[in-house]
Design a protein around this motif. Structure first.
Motif, mmCIF file in Angstrom:
data_model
loop_
_atom_site.group_PDB
_atom_site.id
_atom_site.type_symbol
_atom_site.label_atom_id
_atom_site.label_comp_id
_atom_site.label_asym_id
_atom_site.label_seq_id
_atom_site.Cartn_x
_atom_site.Cartn_y
_atom_site.Cartn_z
ATOM 1 N N ASP A 88 26.860 9.685 49.227
ATOM 2 C CA ASP A 88 26.785 9.950 47.995
ATOM 3 C C ASP A 88 25.647 10.992 47.661
ATOM 4 O OD1 ASP A 88 25.972 9.713 45.308
ATOM 5 O OD2 ASP A 88 26.855 7.430 45.113
ATOM 6 N N LEU A 89 26.149 12.275 47.087
ATOM 7 C CA LEU A 89 25.235 13.195 46.904
ATOM 8 C C LEU A 89 24.387 12.811 45.758
ATOM 9 C CD1 LEU A 89 24.745 16.241 47.162
ATOM 10 C CD2 LEU A 89 26.558 16.843 45.740
ATOM 11 N N GLY A 90 24.644 12.473 44.674
ATOM 12 C CA GLY A 90 23.900 11.929 43.675
ATOM 13 C C GLY A 90 22.749 11.233 44.043
ATOM 14 N N LEU A 91 22.962 10.016 44.989
ATOM 15 C CA LEU A 91 22.113 9.225 45.421
ATOM 16 C C LEU A 91 21.042 10.097 46.435
ATOM 17 C CD1 LEU A 91 21.572 6.067 45.248
ATOM 18 C CD2 LEU A 91 22.834 5.747 47.442
ATOM 19 N N LEU A 92 21.757 10.840 46.901
ATOM 20 C CA LEU A 92 20.738 11.531 48.172
ATOM 21 C C LEU A 92 19.731 12.267 47.120
ATOM 22 C CD1 LEU A 92 20.245 13.089 50.728
ATOM 23 C CD2 LEU A 92 22.018 14.995 50.051
ATOM 24 N N VAL A 93 20.218 13.056 46.172
ATOM 25 C CA VAL A 93 19.315 13.948 45.500
ATOM 26 C C VAL A 93 18.222 12.970 44.790
ATOM 27 C CG1 VAL A 93 19.065 15.267 43.335
ATOM 28 C CG2 VAL A 93 20.790 15.700 45.183
ATOM 29 N N ASP A 94 18.614 11.834 44.199
ATOM 30 C CA ASP A 94 17.622 10.895 43.659
ATOM 31 C C ASP A 94 16.612 10.542 44.542
ATOM 32 O OD1 ASP A 94 19.082 10.634 41.217
ATOM 33 O OD2 ASP A 94 20.117 8.864 41.793
ATOM 34 N N ALA A 95 17.059 10.223 45.832
ATOM 35 C CA ALA A 95 16.034 9.890 47.023
ATOM 36 C C ALA A 95 14.998 10.669 47.301
ATOM 37 C CB ALA A 95 16.775 9.033 48.147
ATOM 38 N N VAL A 96 15.769 12.269 47.525
ATOM 39 C CA VAL A 96 14.864 13.355 47.899
ATOM 40 C C VAL A 96 13.806 13.452 46.827
ATOM 41 C CG1 VAL A 96 14.640 15.563 48.418
ATOM 42 C CG2 VAL A 96 16.395 14.313 49.336
ATOM 43 N N ALA A 97 14.249 13.417 45.410
ATOM 44 C CA ALA A 97 13.333 13.811 44.243
ATOM 45 C C ALA A 97 12.401 12.751 44.196
ATOM 46 C CB ALA A 97 14.293 13.936 43.176
ATOM 47 N N ALA A 98 12.707 11.274 44.513
ATOM 48 C CA ALA A 98 11.696 10.156 44.664
ATOM 49 C C ALA A 98 10.738 10.539 45.599
ATOM 50 C CB ALA A 98 12.411 8.968 44.539
ATOM 51 N N TRP A 99 11.037 10.935 46.742
ATOM 52 C CA TRP A 99 10.099 11.337 47.876
ATOM 53 C C TRP A 99 9.365 12.175 47.638
ATOM 54 C CZ3 TRP A 99 9.970 9.228 53.108
ATOM 55 C CH2 TRP A 99 9.183 9.796 53.983
ATOM 56 N N ARG A 100 9.862 13.243 47.006
ATOM 57 C CA ARG A 100 8.956 14.385 46.865
ATOM 58 C C ARG A 100 7.842 14.198 45.587
ATOM 59 N NH1 ARG A 100 8.508 18.732 43.069
ATOM 60 N NH2 ARG A 100 8.125 20.804 43.983
ATOM 61 N N GLU A 101 8.365 13.125 44.833
ATOM 62 C CA GLU A 101 7.533 12.834 43.766
ATOM 63 C C GLU A 101 6.379 11.841 44.120
ATOM 64 O OE1 GLU A 101 10.345 11.376 40.615
ATOM 65 O OE2 GLU A 101 10.822 13.555 40.299
ATOM 66 N N GLY A 102 6.530 11.119 45.182
ATOM 67 C CA GLY A 102 5.349 10.459 45.794
ATOM 68 C C GLY A 102 5.512 9.284 45.301
ATOM 69 N N VAL A 103 7.029 8.625 45.092
ATOM 70 C CA VAL A 103 7.234 7.367 44.663
ATOM 71 C C VAL A 103 6.751 6.464 45.980
ATOM 72 C CG1 VAL A 103 9.051 5.460 44.216
ATOM 73 C CG2 VAL A 103 8.943 7.646 43.313
ATOM 74 N N PRO A 104 5.985 5.120 45.663
ATOM 75 C CA PRO A 104 5.599 4.297 46.830
ATOM 76 C C PRO A 104 6.790 3.851 47.752
ATOM 77 C CG PRO A 104 4.565 3.831 44.857
ATOM 78 C CD PRO A 104 5.609 4.659 44.529
ATOM 79 N N PHE A 105 6.581 4.003 49.183
ATOM 80 C CA PHE A 105 7.620 3.584 50.053
ATOM 81 C C PHE A 105 8.377 2.147 49.841
ATOM 82 C CE2 PHE A 105 6.792 6.695 53.592
ATOM 83 C CZ PHE A 105 6.668 7.673 52.657
ATOM 84 N N ASP A 106 7.700 1.215 49.387
ATOM 85 C CA ASP A 106 8.296 -0.238 48.983
ATOM 86 C C ASP A 106 9.467 0.074 47.735
ATOM 87 O OD1 ASP A 106 6.830 -1.378 51.007
ATOM 88 O OD2 ASP A 106 5.488 -2.285 49.516
ATOM 89 N N GLU A 107 9.172 0.870 46.739
ATOM 90 C CA GLU A 107 10.000 1.144 45.911
ATOM 91 C C GLU A 107 11.065 2.113 46.198
ATOM 92 O OE1 GLU A 107 10.022 3.276 41.318
ATOM 93 O OE2 GLU A 107 8.113 2.566 42.365
ATOM 94 N N LEU A 108 10.709 3.021 47.038
ATOM 95 C CA LEU A 108 11.961 3.818 47.696
ATOM 96 C C LEU A 108 12.907 2.873 48.369
ATOM 97 C CD1 LEU A 108 10.282 6.897 49.014
ATOM 98 C CD2 LEU A 108 11.647 6.947 47.101
#
Length: 225
Positions: A88-108
């Motif tokens: 899923d391209l959209g899900l991929l971008v969401d995850a990469v953006a969240a990783w880059r923004e520093g979202v806590p790993f448990d939330e990721l």
């Protein structure tokens, strides 16, 4: 780009490539990703948690996500591990953006179930990647041949704070985990009494060092870079 690839990734093809496709998806409210242009189908995004790369599979529609810590300036590969994959391209971008923004790993992990955040990834979040890496290398049978050297280095109060990796049988110590040009040394055990050390700029020569001088030599080499 062959027909099979186009069939697997029609959305990517229509956008003009993976970089463009991810940028378009990011504009739909999915955050910023800033992918680095690449001549291949692989893209890289710089983050405070390492370089994130996205690699499309060729045998099926699947975007593989990897995190890379830069290697030596001496043409030595870095430290890379895969953290998941999705079609899923959209899900991929969401995850990469969240990783880059520093979202806590448990939330990721809760938001993106395709991510596989192992103990080392979580050690990054805790600010303990170096101690976690030492523990892993000193307990993994695959690196048994380097255990004596690793233990010798780890006993030093300065060197134990350097990030260790194994490269072609040698132990690499780096001051800054995320900086490929950081101060670093490479140590190879010749026998129980002699070692070879590589330090400095690209093209530097290996220097033979006796056991009793090893720790002092490594400290000095790191301070002089």
């Amino acid at each position: 780009m062959d027909t099979h690839w186009k069939d697997l990734y029609p959305d990517v093809t229509a956008a003009g490539g993976l970089v463009s496709a991810m940028k378009e998806a990011a504009k739909l409210g999915r955050g910023e990703i800033w992918p680095v242009p690449s001549a291949t189908d692989t893209i890289v995004i710089e983050t405070a948690r390492g370089l994130v790369s996205v690699v499309p599979a060729t045998e099926e529609r699947l975007f593989r996500v990897r995190v890379h810590i830069p290697g030596f300036t001496w043409d030595v590969p870095g430290f890379t591990w895969e953290i998941g994959s999705t079609d899923d391209l959209g899900l991929l971008v969401d995850a990469v953006a969240a990783w880059r923004e520093g979202v806590p790993f448990d939330e990721l992990a809760a938001r993106f179930t395709f991510l596989e955040l192992d103990e080392f990834a979580r050690a990054l979040e805790r600010g303990e990647p170096t101690s976690s890496q030492w523990a892993d290398l000193l307990s993994t049978e695959f690196h048994r041949r380097q255990w004596n050297l690793l233990r010798r280095l780890h006993t030093d109060e300065v060197l134990r704070h350097m990030f260790p990796t194994i490269s072609h049988g040698a132990v690499r110590l780096r001051v800054d985990l995320f900086d490929g040009a950081s101060r670093q040394v490479l140590v190879h055990e010749l026998d129980g009494e002699r070692y070879e050390v590589l330090a400095g700029e690209l093209g530097a020569a290996w220097v033979e060092v006796q056991t009793g001088d090893l720790i002092a030599y490594l400290r000095a080499a790191l301070n002089q870079q």
